[in-house]
Scaffold this motif. Structure first.
Motif, mmCIF file in Angstrom:
data_model
loop_
_atom_site.group_PDB
_atom_site.id
_atom_site.type_symbol
_atom_site.label_atom_id
_atom_site.label_comp_id
_atom_site.label_asym_id
_atom_site.label_seq_id
_atom_site.Cartn_x
_atom_site.Cartn_y
_atom_site.Cartn_z
ATOM 1 N N VAL A 174 0.821 -1.205 0.000
ATOM 2 C CA VAL A 174 0.000 0.000 0.000
ATOM 3 C C VAL A 174 0.856 1.256 0.000
ATOM 4 C CG1 VAL A 174 -1.920 -1.128 1.145
ATOM 5 C CG2 VAL A 174 -0.131 -0.062 2.519
ATOM 6 N N ASN A 175 0.198 2.384 -0.272
ATOM 7 C CA ASN A 175 0.834 3.691 -0.208
ATOM 8 C C ASN A 175 -0.247 4.715 0.101
ATOM 9 O OD1 ASN A 175 1.641 6.393 -1.832
ATOM 10 N ND2 ASN A 175 3.465 5.362 -1.067
ATOM 11 N N ARG A 176 0.077 5.701 0.953
ATOM 12 C CA ARG A 176 -0.963 6.612 1.432
ATOM 13 C C ARG A 176 -0.994 7.951 0.713
ATOM 14 N NH1 ARG A 176 1.207 4.100 5.945
ATOM 15 N NH2 ARG A 176 -0.001 2.225 6.293
ATOM 16 N N GLY A 177 -0.201 8.095 -0.358
ATOM 17 C CA GLY A 177 -0.361 9.298 -1.161
ATOM 18 C C GLY A 177 0.922 10.055 -1.407
ATOM 19 N N VAL A 178 0.781 11.192 -2.084
ATOM 20 C CA VAL A 178 1.902 12.020 -2.498
ATOM 21 C C VAL A 178 1.880 13.336 -1.742
ATOM 22 C CG1 VAL A 178 1.949 10.980 -4.796
ATOM 23 C CG2 VAL A 178 0.602 13.069 -4.402
ATOM 24 N N ALA A 179 2.930 14.129 -1.933
ATOM 25 C CA ALA A 179 2.992 15.497 -1.414
ATOM 26 C C ALA A 179 3.188 16.446 -2.588
ATOM 27 C CB ALA A 179 4.131 15.646 -0.409
ATOM 28 N N TYR A 180 2.761 17.691 -2.394
ATOM 29 C CA TYR A 180 2.910 18.736 -3.421
ATOM 30 C C TYR A 180 3.702 19.902 -2.840
ATOM 31 C CZ TYR A 180 1.864 22.743 -6.365
ATOM 32 O OH TYR A 180 1.989 23.846 -7.152
ATOM 33 N N TRP A 181 4.555 20.501 -3.699
ATOM 34 C CA TRP A 181 5.294 21.709 -3.293
ATOM 35 C C TRP A 181 5.813 22.410 -4.534
ATOM 36 C CZ3 TRP A 181 6.261 24.352 1.197
ATOM 37 C CH2 TRP A 181 7.310 25.260 1.214
ATOM 38 N N GLN A 182 5.332 23.625 -4.774
ATOM 39 C CA GLN A 182 5.858 24.511 -5.813
ATOM 40 C C GLN A 182 6.074 23.807 -7.155
ATOM 41 O OE1 GLN A 182 9.312 26.484 -4.177
ATOM 42 N NE2 GLN A 182 8.078 27.753 -2.808
ATOM 43 N N GLY A 183 5.007 23.212 -7.647
ATOM 44 C CA GLY A 183 5.058 22.606 -8.972
ATOM 45 C C GLY A 183 5.686 21.231 -9.018
ATOM 46 N N LYS A 184 5.924 20.632 -7.863
ATOM 47 C CA LYS A 184 6.513 19.286 -7.823
ATOM 48 C C LYS A 184 5.604 18.350 -7.035
ATOM 49 C CE LYS A 184 11.309 21.034 -7.668
ATOM 50 N NZ LYS A 184 10.975 22.449 -7.366
#
Length: 697
Positions: free
Chosen positions: A131-141
């Motif tokens: 499993v994986n619980r998701g991604v992170a976002y920061w300044q276009g990345k």
């Protein structure tokens, strides 16, 4: 003169061109997430991790007209735990094997797909599904962690990989299942693996370059090699024996939160390795920082304070459960608090500036401690509960906890915390002749004691004791406001909204909306397969959407999912998105009608079968299910064509024929006689299927 003229001309030319050049698009700022009510740009929507949406187009009065706007097939029937992000009209989500998808949040149209091509043999090092619980976002990345221990940065527009760094020693059983967070330009990620024997830590990496900035170890290492910091030297004083030989544990595998005003990063720390403290720290001790909430400075990782929920942890009582920041009025004064409902069954309200315990009370029945002493902050334990080197103890909660990873939500409108609760009793007892293994769980507990009994009366009593509910909890009065009972203990995370609603998916394959004040069930949608992931809400073109990922899986589903019937069946993992007035439908599921192979004859003695059961419980149960009953997420060994082929069976168990699919190679722990005993035990279960024994009841 010539050089001067060239410079001036260049400046004038640049200025002239810039008048007509388009201005750069302003990127959403995660630090100001509360200013983007229509977007979901970090894991808990804001750094406070409240999972509260201020959107209120969907209300108690009109939620019954909520319908399916679109769905997207994630191409898997395994567990899906992702929290989707929605940034500038694009949804980002992860699926099995860490594949990242970017979709048009209006229509579900795929924009790009990124496959990190993980080493799938590392699935053998995962306690609880791929499993994986998701991604992170920061300044276009976009940032994502992988089960083989990497942290990857992607261009949010194209999905192009920008950098890829290894965050763990890949020769050891480390994994990553949690979602990263980004604070002040640093990507924060922990890891898992405490069931197998690792030393936990959290790391910070530069968001632009992937360079490691700092690392905070959560348990001390070998003192003969020196400690990394003064705080680790102090922590070592709370350990005894030769704990470092067993790893120590303390992995930071999930929760984090951040307070920009105090400039403090908070994270939860996991269980000991092994669970059994009598092995890892035989003379006792608090074993810092196991089962603790820790506050550090995000720029440097400098320690500020900690609060330990379970000193001397020995039950897999992690404090990695969801952390929530809020302002509460307590005894007439506004307090900045951090709240948590960890595995141990007590709900904590803590001053997030100082780490001082404000209040604590059990939110489920517990029998390992009578209460939390508010003067010392410590639980008052029941002597029988500390099971290492003592008689086995039937205990609530068990290692699945009173609340597992499934996120809670807090509504500032109602003042309530909404908790996905479990009641799963477990018998803790010593593992005979514990030996550290390279391939199986190293918890020091007798897994057979936690297996469901064959005795009818005992089974029915235990089955009735296993429960799940959605609990609305008042953190000021430390008391329940309302609760909804579920048929299964393993249900989804929670979303609260300003429309007066609470959304939760469940094991019975339904996404449900409840009245946030009363718990009244107002709406539901059949998702075809169970939901464990938490919902989110976002807004586009003036319309509010509710989104959730379906796909039942995780620890309970693997171990007991085949023995606790629910309406959910293994099916297609999907992203499901709803809005008012929509009337979409899901594709019809095509049933699988594969014929079961004939069962080979049982040729072993009762002693060999008993030995096979013991070995199965120690090495196979956590993936292939109690009594060899699979929930369908992994192959049901009772119906495997290999069951009648001894040599082919050994090629998988001992020879690594399916290592690339995540099957461990047990040659270092088992010999051919052991492998054959396990095969004979599985044959015995196939000939008398456990789930058929009590069907009339």
């Amino acid at each position: 003169m010539h050089k001067w003229f060239s410079v001036v001309a260049l400046v004038l030319l640049t200025s002239a061109c810039s008048k007509d050049a388009p201005r750069p698009v302003e990127l959403p700022d995660v630090t100001k997430a509360e200013q983007y009510p229509g977007q979901w740009i970090t894991h808990g929507r804001t750094y406070s991790e409240q999972r509260f949406s201020p959107l209120k187009q969907i209300t108690r009065e009109n939620v019954d007209s909520l319908g399916l706007a679109w769905s997207f097939d994630l191409g898997t029937s395994r567990g899906i735990e992702t929290t989707p992000l929605v940034v500038d009209g694009v949804m980002y989500a992860t699926a099995t094997w860490n594949i990242v998808y970017a979709l048009d949040a209006r229509t579900g149209q795929p924009l790009w797909r990124f496959d990190p091509k993980v080493d799938r043999s590392k699935a053998a090092d995962l306690c609880c599904d791929v499993v994986n619980r998701g991604v992170a976002y920061w300044q276009g990345k976009i940032f994502t962690g992988t089960i083989d221990g990497r942290l990857i940065a992607l261009d949010a527009k194209s999905g192009e990989k920008l950098w890829d760094v290894v965050t763990v020693d890949q020769s050891k059983p480390y994994t990553i299942t949690g979602a990263p967070r980004v604070v002040k330009g640093k990507v924060l990620i922990g890891n898992g693996g405490a069931e197998f024997g690792v030393r936990g830590y959290i790391s910070a990496f530069d968001a632009d370059t992937g360079k490691q900035v700092w690392r905070f170890y959560t348990v001390p290492g070998n003192p003969h090699e020196g400690h990394e910091s003064e705080i680790m030297a102090e922590a070592a004083k709370t350990w005894t024996g030769r704990w470092w030989q067993y790893g120590g544990g303390g992995t930071v595998w999930d929760s984090m939160a951040y307070d920009p005003e105090l400039d403090l990063l908070y994270f939860g720390v996991g269980n000991g390795s092994p669970w059994n403290q009598a092995i890892r720290s035989p003379e006792g001790g608090d074993n810092l920082f196991l089962s603790s909430i820790v506050a550090v400075k995000p720029d440097s990782g400098e320690y500020v304070w900690h609060y330990q929920t379970t000193p001397g942890e020995t039950w897999d009582y992690t404090a990695t459960q969801h952390l929530v920041l809020a302002e509460l009025k307590i005894d007439g004064a506004e307090r900045k608090v951090i709240m948590q409902a960890p595995k141990n069954g007590f709900f904590y309200v803590i001053d997030r500036e100082t780490g001082e315990l404000i209040s604590a009370n059990n939110y489920v029945p517990v029998n390992w401690a009578t209460h939390i002493d508010l003067n010392t902050g410590r639980p008052v334990e029941v002597p029988e509960a500390r099971w290492g080197n003592r008689a086995p103890h039937l205990q609530l909660p068990g290692p699945l906890g009173a609340h597992n990873w499934h996120p809670t939500a807090f509504s500032p409108d109602t003042g309530l915390v909404y908790i996905p609760v479990l009641e799963t009793p477990y018998i803790y007892g010593d593992e005979e002749d514990f030996q550290q293994s390279d391939v199986r769980w190293n918890v020091g507990a007798n897994a057979g004691l936690g297996s469901l009994p064959n005795d009818k009366a005992q089974y029915l009593a235990l089955r009735a004791a296993v429960k799940g509910r959605l609990l609305a909890w008042n953190p000021v009065t430390q008391s329940p406001a309302w609760k909804v009972e579920h048929d299964s203990p393993w249900n989804g995370g929670v979303l609260a909204t300003a429309g007066g609603l609470v959304f939760q998916g469940n094991a019975d394959a339904k996404l449900v909306a409840y009245d946030a004040k009363s718990g009244e069930r107002l709406w539901e949608h059949f998702a075809q397969t169970g939901i464990v992931a938490p919902p989110i809400s976002y807004e586009l073109d003036g319309e509010q959407y509710i989104a959730v990922a379906s796909g039942w899986g995780g620890a309970f589903a693997l171990i007991y999912g085949g023995l606790f019937p629910a309406e959910s069946a293994p099916g297609v993992g999907r992203l499901l998105v709803f809005k008012l007035g929509a009337d979409g439908t899901l594709p019809e599921l095509v049933g699988q009608s594969a014929a079961k192979p004939s069962i080979p004859p049982l040729e072993a003695s009762a002693d060999v079968i008993a030995k096979g059961q013991q070995l199965y419980n120690a090495s196979c149960l956590v993936c292939h299910g109690d009594h060899a009953v699979s929930s369908g997420l992994l192959p049901d060994l009772r119906w495997s064509p290999l069951l009648g082929l001894g040599e082919a069976w050994n090629a998988v168990v001992l020879g690594g024929a399916r290592a690339a699919q995540g099957m461990p190679v047990f040659a270092s722990d088992l010999d051919e006689a052991d492998s054959e005993a396990i095969r004979q035990y599985v044959i015995s279960e196939a000939r008398a299927p456990f789930e058929e024994k009590f069907k009339d009841d």
